[in-house]
Design a protein around this motif. Structure first.
Motif, mmCIF file in Angstrom:
data_model
loop_
_atom_site.group_PDB
_atom_site.id
_atom_site.type_symbol
_atom_site.label_atom_id
_atom_site.label_comp_id
_atom_site.label_asym_id
_atom_site.label_seq_id
_atom_site.Cartn_x
_atom_site.Cartn_y
_atom_site.Cartn_z
ATOM 1 N N GLY A 120 6.388 11.979 4.900
ATOM 2 C CA GLY A 120 7.450 11.156 5.198
ATOM 3 C C GLY A 120 7.069 9.576 5.373
ATOM 4 O O GLY A 120 7.805 8.689 5.323
ATOM 5 N N ASN A 121 5.553 9.522 5.242
ATOM 6 C CA ASN A 121 5.249 8.370 5.650
ATOM 7 C C ASN A 121 3.968 7.900 4.597
ATOM 8 O O ASN A 121 2.669 7.676 4.993
ATOM 9 C CB ASN A 121 4.695 8.041 7.021
ATOM 10 C CG ASN A 121 5.709 8.199 8.154
ATOM 11 O OD1 ASN A 121 6.475 7.498 8.285
ATOM 12 N ND2 ASN A 121 5.608 9.523 8.561
ATOM 13 N N PRO A 122 4.316 7.595 3.292
ATOM 14 C CA PRO A 122 3.398 7.480 2.432
ATOM 15 C C PRO A 122 2.739 5.910 2.408
ATOM 16 O O PRO A 122 1.618 5.632 1.797
ATOM 17 C CB PRO A 122 3.986 7.810 0.748
ATOM 18 C CG PRO A 122 5.421 7.425 1.407
ATOM 19 C CD PRO A 122 5.706 8.040 2.555
ATOM 20 N N LYS A 123 3.310 5.183 3.115
ATOM 21 C CA LYS A 123 2.893 3.887 3.066
ATOM 22 C C LYS A 123 2.185 3.466 4.589
ATOM 23 O O LYS A 123 1.800 2.428 4.599
ATOM 24 C CB LYS A 123 3.981 2.833 3.155
ATOM 25 C CG LYS A 123 4.652 2.724 1.816
ATOM 26 C CD LYS A 123 6.039 1.819 1.883
ATOM 27 C CE LYS A 123 6.685 1.772 0.475
ATOM 28 N NZ LYS A 123 7.863 0.854 0.428
ATOM 29 N N SER A 124 1.678 4.514 5.026
ATOM 30 C CA SER A 124 0.953 4.252 6.352
ATOM 31 C C SER A 124 -0.479 4.689 6.142
ATOM 32 O O SER A 124 -0.804 5.653 5.747
ATOM 33 C CB SER A 124 1.553 5.312 7.599
ATOM 34 O OG SER A 124 0.678 5.521 8.588
ATOM 35 N N TYR A 181 0.765 -1.020 0.059
ATOM 36 C CA TYR A 181 -0.054 -0.043 0.038
ATOM 37 C C TYR A 181 0.776 1.252 0.189
ATOM 38 O O TYR A 181 1.731 1.426 0.752
ATOM 39 C CB TYR A 181 -0.913 -0.035 1.109
ATOM 40 C CG TYR A 181 -1.618 1.302 1.607
ATOM 41 C CD1 TYR A 181 -2.785 1.778 0.871
ATOM 42 C CD2 TYR A 181 -0.883 2.187 2.589
ATOM 43 C CE1 TYR A 181 -3.379 2.948 1.037
ATOM 44 C CE2 TYR A 181 -1.659 3.350 2.660
ATOM 45 C CZ TYR A 181 -2.701 3.675 1.746
ATOM 46 O OH TYR A 181 -3.251 4.858 2.160
ATOM 47 N N LYS A 182 0.355 2.277 -0.704
ATOM 48 C CA LYS A 182 0.993 3.650 -0.778
ATOM 49 C C LYS A 182 -0.059 4.693 -0.925
ATOM 50 O O LYS A 182 -0.736 4.652 -1.965
ATOM 51 C CB LYS A 182 2.099 3.583 -1.830
ATOM 52 C CG LYS A 182 2.959 4.910 -1.998
ATOM 53 C CD LYS A 182 4.131 5.091 -2.737
ATOM 54 C CE LYS A 182 4.902 6.220 -2.668
ATOM 55 N NZ LYS A 182 5.917 6.283 -3.735
ATOM 56 N N SER A 183 0.011 5.642 -0.094
ATOM 57 C CA SER A 183 -1.126 6.462 -0.278
ATOM 58 C C SER A 183 -1.110 7.643 -1.365
ATOM 59 O O SER A 183 0.165 7.716 -1.896
ATOM 60 C CB SER A 183 -1.320 7.452 0.923
ATOM 61 O OG SER A 183 0.099 8.087 1.189
#
Length: 337
Positions: free
Chosen positions: A195-199, A60-62
């Protein structure tokens, strides 16, 4: 026409017809329309983030915005169109002279809030416009820059609501103060998303906060500018060309603010329940779909494996037969010799 109240400054009655016609940010329509826009965008993001995470939980990547199947930039076009309409309503359509300036070119005090609201809309227009341009150009820093533009828009929104020219001590000020809390969550999660595109959780909370902004704006418009919903011992008053809710005493004001706090809590609980039920429903739907597709692929793979095994067996049998045939042929040749 029945007057709603009498303004102590202008000594003019506020009439129902005049109340209905006012469509700037200080009225019901002026809050409900942008609130509906925030709600739709937030819900659109929430649906897509849950779907994306359900289908690809490990990879997943936002995304800062989501394209549609027919027209890729529908979301960005809607943001730009809504922002443009808001600016036009605030500065040109809403004012009586269809322009926000005094005859001497200065900004009158009763139009300061119009400029504040239009600045918020212009910032969101800039975000959507450059998000589109960045997608067309496709630089490596596209995701981070787009999120940064979104954070800038929320920062502008938070700053102007915090330093709003509207009275912060009244009932409307209490609504605005609670709105600032939601805007701060949107700002914080947008910055964290750089900094947290996968969250997934950051994207989930961000989308939910944007949607809740819309809900609270719509609630504010209905509760503050519908006479039937005005708290007890409070009334509508015309001040500087805008209708404001005033209370008859300190006790009535504190009671009205407490009711706003309770109302905020109810809507927060309701939005949370809605978001969790939506998450569970979509996870079940897309999770089962993904599991079915994986099972189908596994069965196809097994069938292909079985076919390969059968083909290998047949080839071995043919090889053995050909070997036997060759053996018999060589034996007969030896006998002839």
């Amino acid at each position: 026409l029945v007057p709603l109240s009498l303004s102590p400054r202008t000594k003019q009655p506020i009439r129902i017809k005049e109340f209905v016609k006012r469509k700037n940010m200080g009225t019901l329509v002026g809050h409900v329309a942008p609130g509906f826009g925030f709600f739709v965008i937030g819900l659109w993001h929430l649906l897509n983030h849950i779907k994306l995470h359900a289908i690809n939980p490990n990879s997943y990547k936002s995304l800062p915005w989501f394209p549609t199947s027919r027209l890729k930039y529908t979301e960005l076009f809607l943001i730009m169109a809504g922002s443009s309409m808001s600016v036009a309503m605030e500065l040109f359509i809403g004012p009586n002279r269809h322009q926000p300036f005094d005859p001497d070119g200065t900004i009158p005090s009763y139009h300061l809030r119009n400029f504040e609201h239009s600045n918020i809309s212009m910032t969101f227009f800039v975000y959507a416009a450059f998000a589109l341009i960045l997608d067309r150009v496709g630089p490596k820093a596209q995701h981070g820059l787009t999120q940064l533009l979104g954070a800038l828009a929320f920062s502008q929104q938070l700053l102007l609501f915090h330093l709003h020219s509207t009275d912060h001590m009244g009932v409307e000020g209490q609504y605005h103060w609670l709105l600032q809390l939601v805007i701060f969550v949107s700002l914080l999660t947008t910055l964290m998303g750089i900094g947290n595109p996968k969250s997934f959780l950051i994207s989930f909370v961000r989308s939910l906060s944007i949607s809740f902004q819309g809900v609270w704006l719509m609630v504010m418009g209905v509760m503050l500018w519908t006479p039937e919903f005005i708290p007890k011992d409070c009334y509508m008053n015309l001040e500087d060309g805008h209708q404001v809710v005033r209370c008859r005493g300190a006790e009535s004001l504190e009671r009205a603010k407490s009711l706003v706090n309770i109302e905020f809590s109810w809507y927060l609980i309701g939005v949370t329940i809605f978001a969790m039920l939506l998450y569970l429903a979509l996870i079940k739907f897309y999770g089962e779909k993904d599991e079915y597709e994986s099972l189908a692929k596994f069965e196809d793979h097994e069938e292909e494996t079985d076919e390969d095994v059968e083909a290998q067996k047949k080839s071995k049998v043919n090889e053995s037969k050909s070997f036997i045939y060759l053996g018999k042929g060589s034996a007969s040749m030896d006998m002839e010799r």
